[in-house]
Design a protein around this motif. Structure first.
Motif, short mmCIF file in Angstrom:
data_model
loop_
_atom_site.label_atom_id
_atom_site.label_comp_id
_atom_site.label_asym_id
_atom_site.label_seq_id
_atom_site.Cartn_x
_atom_site.Cartn_y
_atom_site.Cartn_z
N MET A 148 114.37 -14.76 32.23
CA MET A 148 113.00 -14.31 32.04
C MET A 148 112.08 -15.16 32.92
N LYS A 149 111.16 -14.53 33.58
CA LYS A 149 110.22 -15.21 34.46
C LYS A 149 109.16 -15.91 33.63
N LYS A 150 108.91 -17.17 33.96
CA LYS A 150 107.92 -17.94 33.21
C LYS A 150 106.53 -17.70 33.79
N SER A 151 105.54 -17.67 32.91
CA SER A 151 104.16 -17.43 33.30
C SER A 151 103.60 -18.58 34.13
N ARG A 152 102.65 -18.27 34.99
CA ARG A 152 101.92 -19.26 35.78
C ARG A 152 100.55 -19.53 35.18
N GLU A 153 100.25 -18.91 34.07
CA GLU A 153 98.94 -19.09 33.42
C GLU A 153 98.96 -20.39 32.60
N ILE A 154 97.90 -21.17 32.72
CA ILE A 154 97.86 -22.51 32.12
C ILE A 154 98.04 -22.47 30.60
N ILE A 155 97.42 -21.52 29.93
CA ILE A 155 97.55 -21.45 28.46
C ILE A 155 99.02 -21.29 28.06
N GLU A 156 99.76 -20.43 28.75
CA GLU A 156 101.17 -20.23 28.44
C GLU A 156 102.02 -21.42 28.86
N ILE A 157 101.70 -22.03 30.01
CA ILE A 157 102.45 -23.22 30.45
C ILE A 157 102.32 -24.33 29.42
N ILE A 158 101.10 -24.60 28.98
CA ILE A 158 100.91 -25.66 27.98
C ILE A 158 101.62 -25.30 26.68
N GLY A 159 101.64 -24.03 26.31
CA GLY A 159 102.39 -23.60 25.12
C GLY A 159 103.86 -23.91 25.25
N ASP A 160 104.44 -23.64 26.43
CA ASP A 160 105.85 -23.96 26.66
C ASP A 160 106.08 -25.47 26.62
N VAL A 161 105.17 -26.22 27.20
CA VAL A 161 105.29 -27.69 27.22
C VAL A 161 105.22 -28.24 25.79
N VAL A 162 104.31 -27.71 24.98
CA VAL A 162 104.18 -28.16 23.59
C VAL A 162 105.47 -27.90 22.82
N LYS A 163 106.05 -26.71 23.00
CA LYS A 163 107.32 -26.39 22.33
C LYS A 163 108.39 -27.40 22.69
N ALA A 164 108.49 -27.73 23.97
CA ALA A 164 109.50 -28.68 24.44
C ALA A 164 109.20 -30.11 24.00
N THR A 165 107.95 -30.41 23.74
CA THR A 165 107.55 -31.77 23.37
C THR A 165 108.23 -32.23 22.08
N ALA A 166 108.38 -31.35 21.12
CA ALA A 166 108.98 -31.73 19.84
C ALA A 166 110.46 -32.09 19.98
N ASP A 167 111.15 -31.49 20.96
CA ASP A 167 112.57 -31.78 21.18
C ASP A 167 112.73 -33.22 21.66
N GLY A 168 113.54 -33.98 21.00
CA GLY A 168 113.79 -35.35 21.41
C GLY A 168 112.70 -36.33 21.03
N CYS A 169 111.70 -35.88 20.31
CA CYS A 169 110.60 -36.75 19.88
C CYS A 169 110.88 -37.25 18.46
N ASN A 170 110.81 -38.53 18.26
CA ASN A 170 110.98 -39.10 16.93
C ASN A 170 109.68 -39.76 16.50
N ILE A 171 109.31 -39.52 15.25
CA ILE A 171 108.10 -40.10 14.69
C ILE A 171 108.46 -40.81 13.39
N VAL A 172 107.51 -41.57 12.88
CA VAL A 172 107.68 -42.23 11.59
C VAL A 172 106.59 -41.72 10.67
N VAL A 173 106.98 -41.12 9.55
CA VAL A 173 106.01 -40.63 8.58
C VAL A 173 105.95 -41.60 7.40
N THR A 174 104.75 -41.79 6.91
CA THR A 174 104.54 -42.64 5.74
C THR A 174 104.17 -41.73 4.58
#
Length: 189
Positions: free
Chosen positions: A1-27
């Motif tokens: 599937m071709k990925k969009s060049r529109e900034i709103i969609e690019i940032i959406g894709d980046v945000v989705k990928a951000t959670a992968d491999g990210c570890n946080i500490v919740v209190t």
């Protein structure tokens, strides 16, 4: 599937990928802290009033209340230059990374609970995913031009829209401003 060049969609894709491999500490409310994999990050784009309205709507439903935070918001509108032959578009955008907070916390507690444990790890992953996304050109030195600000006052005094409406709950947040994005032209392959 071709990925969009529109900034709103690019940032959406980046945000989705951000959670992968990210570890946080919740209190937890009992004061016990626990390291966990970052949950799915809520992505909202629009002006401050729209972001507030979306969060308020999510608060009303049991099924969506727990999915509000962590949040990455892309503030719109923003102007894109589409007159540079080397790029599909160029824009400077503003992003907010937020987590739920508590008005009773001191700044020292916010630093540990919100910023060190949640927001900064998400910020670091967001930068890594921006660099990894092949649609954005940051040049050869992999520096992401932006301004960074930790906002401790939202949690104590509230976050407000441009019209003065307050969010219904306190947040702690990192403001990313003047984030320069250069979107590459689509490849012919």
């Amino acid at each position: 599937m071709k990925k969009s060049r529109e900034i709103i969609e690019i940032i959406g894709d980046v945000v989705k990928a951000t959670a992968d491999g990210c570890n946080i500490v919740v209190t937890h409310r009992d004061g016990i802290s626990e390291a966990i994999a970052c949950p799915q990050i809520n992505y909202i784009f629009g002006n401050a009033q729209y972001v507030k309205d979306q969060l308020d709507a999510m608060s009303k439903a049991v099924t969506t209340n727990d999915m509000k935070f962590p949040l990455i918001a892309l503030f719109c509108p923003f102007k894109e230059q589409r007159n540079v032959p080397e790029y599909f578009s160029k824009a400077t955008v503003q992003i907010l990374i937020a987590c739920s907070s508590n008005k009773e916390l001191s700044n020292e507690e916010r630093l540990a609970i919100s910023f060190q444990n949640i927001l900064r790890p998400i910020y670091e992953r967001l930068k890594a995913e921006l660099l990894a996304d092949g649609r954005i050109d940051f040049g050869y030195n992999d520096l992401i031009p932006h301004e960074y600000s930790e906002n401790y006052s939202y949690g104590r005094y509230g976050a407000h829209t441009g019209t003065g409406d307050a969010l219904s709950e306190p947040i702690d947040a990192i403001n990313i401003s003047n984030l320069e994005l250069k979107i590459k032209n689509p490849s012919c392959r």
